[in-house]
Motif scaffolding. Structure first.
Motif, short mmCIF file in Angstrom:
data_model
loop_
_atom_site.label_atom_id
_atom_site.label_comp_id
_atom_site.label_asym_id
_atom_site.label_seq_id
_atom_site.Cartn_x
_atom_site.Cartn_y
_atom_site.Cartn_z
N TRP A 64 41.57 42.77 85.89
CA TRP A 64 41.65 43.80 84.87
C TRP A 64 43.28 43.09 83.66
N SER A 65 42.69 42.44 83.16
CA SER A 65 43.84 42.75 81.59
C SER A 65 44.82 43.75 81.69
N ARG A 68 44.32 45.23 78.00
CA ARG A 68 42.68 44.88 77.05
C ARG A 68 41.80 45.81 77.95
N ASP A 69 40.54 46.08 77.37
CA ASP A 69 39.36 46.22 78.32
C ASP A 69 38.56 45.05 78.65
N GLU A 70 39.60 44.46 79.68
CA GLU A 70 38.67 43.36 79.85
C GLU A 70 39.34 42.98 81.01
N ARG A 87 35.58 35.49 81.10
CA ARG A 87 36.21 37.06 80.91
C ARG A 87 35.35 37.64 80.80
N GLY A 89 33.59 41.18 79.25
CA GLY A 89 34.07 42.81 78.58
C GLY A 89 34.06 44.23 79.74
N GLY A 90 34.89 45.16 79.52
CA GLY A 90 35.10 45.85 80.38
C GLY A 90 33.56 46.48 80.49
#
Length: 601
Positions: A64-65, A68-70, A87, A89-90
């Motif tokens: 996880w970042s 950010r939600d990623e 990468r 997206g969450g």
């Protein structure tokens, strides 16, 4: 007792490699429900998770970042180990290739503190060496910045608290590393672990002030201990002694000083959770209430109030737990399926020891099926790879299948295995290589003294270096074996070293001996050159894309054994590498193994 086919056992699932999202609520982890590990997400414990990736290839990690939600995850192609970074997206809606250089390996090095950049090492410039790169989160491909040109096997152990430095790990062998601190802006590399001989420096974490590293090492000791490395003076201070057993890992939250370290006691994990009250003093919290088995992969939530970890034991498949840091209260978050097999049918092992040729005691795990009859039980001797690895009491669907079918199971940790101190690990180096094979002979002799065992139905099975051990056991002690199963094993040390990945050769020569100095010895111990001795039927399994032990090792041993008149069966998977990651291939490989042993044992 009800029996189940191999497909049922291989459908026992595994959930692992978990971490919290930046909100501290959501959890990502890897789960192989589809047949290979993919990224899944949970918002609450023991609820149905949401799948985020849908590939035919296994995902190796997801991180996880911090803001950010990623996430960033890694994946190779067909087991070739040339991992690429992506990468995600969450919610799983968007996936962006970040590296997109399929001929190169990429080794994840972590996010910086705000998730604006990430670091990795790669052999893009030259196949045999790894360089250090820093890349903006929205950059792709060649946009990564080369910040240091390496000349060996480099990996990264994280960003400093102020994001201006990276810990660079230089591996000389599995049991000898050096740590360096890289100034990202200037490119200057400071060596912080000068030493003589073989010393391990592992599991490095930045200390709260960025002026020290907390790590595990065996410098000046037979076992590994928890230490603080002062970056100003390069001096080590002991935080927790290893004693009789290795401290095998530590996770430290640099903001709060909360930490978790693990001790490997005869293969079982013992966790200690606490908080640094000064540089080398830990205030301990209650021990987490977890199953007794093997645990690891600690990852804290954003404020270190909780942490995730993966737990497995011999009679329970692998799942993710969340632990309250200060209370030790643990909750299982995932419910990876046991394939519909009643858990009470899984057989636990006994920890045993047997004496080898020189009086040394060899530890092993021995499992016996409930319905075993005196003098009529076949045994599989399952030899681990590495060789610097260790068989531990974790869940194995393969082992549980054979136990369900009436086989006993011996898993020896012969000399050269890790987990028992530095001296024990080096007892099989180079010219001592065959001493470890003699330990296998001693294990079989110990089996002959067990009342349940049929001494005429003992099988050697192993993968990778364990595959070499199988072939060596069959050629050195041919009268002991009813059959052998070689999985991605080494048949000829010379051709193995000549053809293994360029980035691995130096590391493996440090263990086995070098082509330049030890070629004659390597030839003498290679099973291919002693194939005339073999008597037992042989099954050979391999992946065509194996970058570690090239498929030629399987092809040559199968051909030579066949010429000797030995019953040989061979199975090569075109879409696999060093092992079998895809469910359909695992089912085919191990069903073939079961049929082979049914035929000959």
């Amino acid at each position: 007792m009800t029996t189940y086919d191999f497909e049922r056992y291989l459908n026992v699932r595994s959930a692992h490699t978990a971490s919290f999202g930046p909100d501290g609520e959501r959890l990502s982890f890897l789960l192989n429900t589809t047949g290979v590990p993919q990224v899944w997400r949970l918002d609450e414990p023991e609820t149905w998770p949401e799948q985020l990736t849908f590939y035919d290839e296994p995902i190796s990690f997801a991180s996880w970042s911090p803001e950010r939600d990623e996430l960033i995850f890694g994946m190779d192609d067909g087991g070739n180990e040339r991992e690429q970074l992506f990468r995600l997206g969450g919610t799983g809606e968007t996936i962006t290739p970040l590296t997109d250089m399929p001929e190169a390996k990429h080794r994840w090095g972590g996010w910086n503190s705000d998730g604006s950049q990430f670091a990795f090492t790669s052999n893009r410039r030259e196949n045999a060496v790894f360089d250090v790169y820093v890349q903006d989160r929205d950059a792709v491909g060649e946009d990564a910045e080369l910040v240091y040109e390496g000349d060996g096997w480099l990996s990264l152990a994280g960003w400093s608290p102020d994001d201006d430095r990276l810990v660079v790990v230089e591996a000389h062998s599995s049991f000898d590393q050096d740590l360096h601190v890289l100034d990202i802006e200037s490119g200057e590399l400071e060596h912080v672990t000068p030493h003589e001989g073989h010393v391990r420096y592992r599991s490095s974490n930045w200390g709260p002030n960025g002026d020290a590293l907390y790590l595990v090492t065996d410098e000046g000791s037979d076992t590994m201990y928890l230490a603080r490395l002062d970056l100003g003076s390069a001096e080590l201070e002991v935080v927790e002694e290893g004693g009789d057993w290795n401290v095998d890992g530590v996770a430290l939250d640099e903001d709060s000083g909360r930490l978790v370290y693990s001790r490997n006691e005869d293969g079982y994990t013992e966790l200690t959770v606490g908080r640094l009250t000064d540089e080398t003093t830990i205030r301990e919290f209650p021990t987490p209430n977890l199953p007794r088995g093997v645990a690891g992969g600690v990852s804290f939530d954003p404020d270190a109030a909780r942490f995730t970890l993966t737990v497995t034991e011999s009679t329970d498949n692998t799942n993710v737990y969340v632990v309250e840091t200060e209370t030790g209260e643990a909750e299982r978050w995932t419910e990876a399926s046991a394939g519909g097999i009643p858990p009470e049918t899984f057989v636990p092992p006994k920890l045993v020891r047997f004496e080898s040729f020189d009086g040394r005691t060899i530890p092993a795990f021995f499992s016996v099926p409930e319905a075993a009859e005196v003098g009529d039980t076949p045994v599989i001797v399952d030899i681990h790879g590495g060789p610097e690895s260790q068989r531990r009491p974790s869940f194995s669907p393969t082992k549980q299948y054979f136990l369900n079918r009436g086989y006993a199971y011996l898993e020896p940790n012969v000399r050269g295995s890790s987990g028992y101190g530095k001296e024990y690990t080096h007892l099989d180096d180079v010219e001592k290589r065959m001493d470890s094979v003699a330990d296998i002979k001693a294990g079989v002799e110990w089996l002959h003294d067990q009342r349940v065992v049929d001494p005429d139905r003992i099988v050697a099975m192993g993968g990778s270096y364990g595959g070499f051990m199988v072939l060596a056991a069959l050629t050195e002690y041919p009268d002991l074996w009813a059959a052998g199963v070689d999985i991605v094993g080494i048949a000829n040390f010379v051709t193995f070293l000549e053809n293994t990945g360029d980035w691995r050769r130096e590391l493996r020569e440090a263990e086995y001996g070098s082509l330049a100095d030890d070629r004659e010895f390597l030839e003498s111990i290679s099973p291919i050159n002693n194939i005339r001795n073999i008597e037992a039927p042989l099954l050979v399994l391999h992946g065509a894309n194996d970058p570690r032990v090239p498929v030629g090792e399987a092809e040559q041993i199968a051909e030579e054994a066949k010429e000797q008149g030995i019953p040989v069966e061979k199975l090569i998977f075109p879409d696999e590498g060093h092992g079998f990651s895809k469910l359909d291939n695992r089912i085919e490989a191990y069903t073939k193994t079961a049929e082979f042993l049914e035929k000959y044992v």
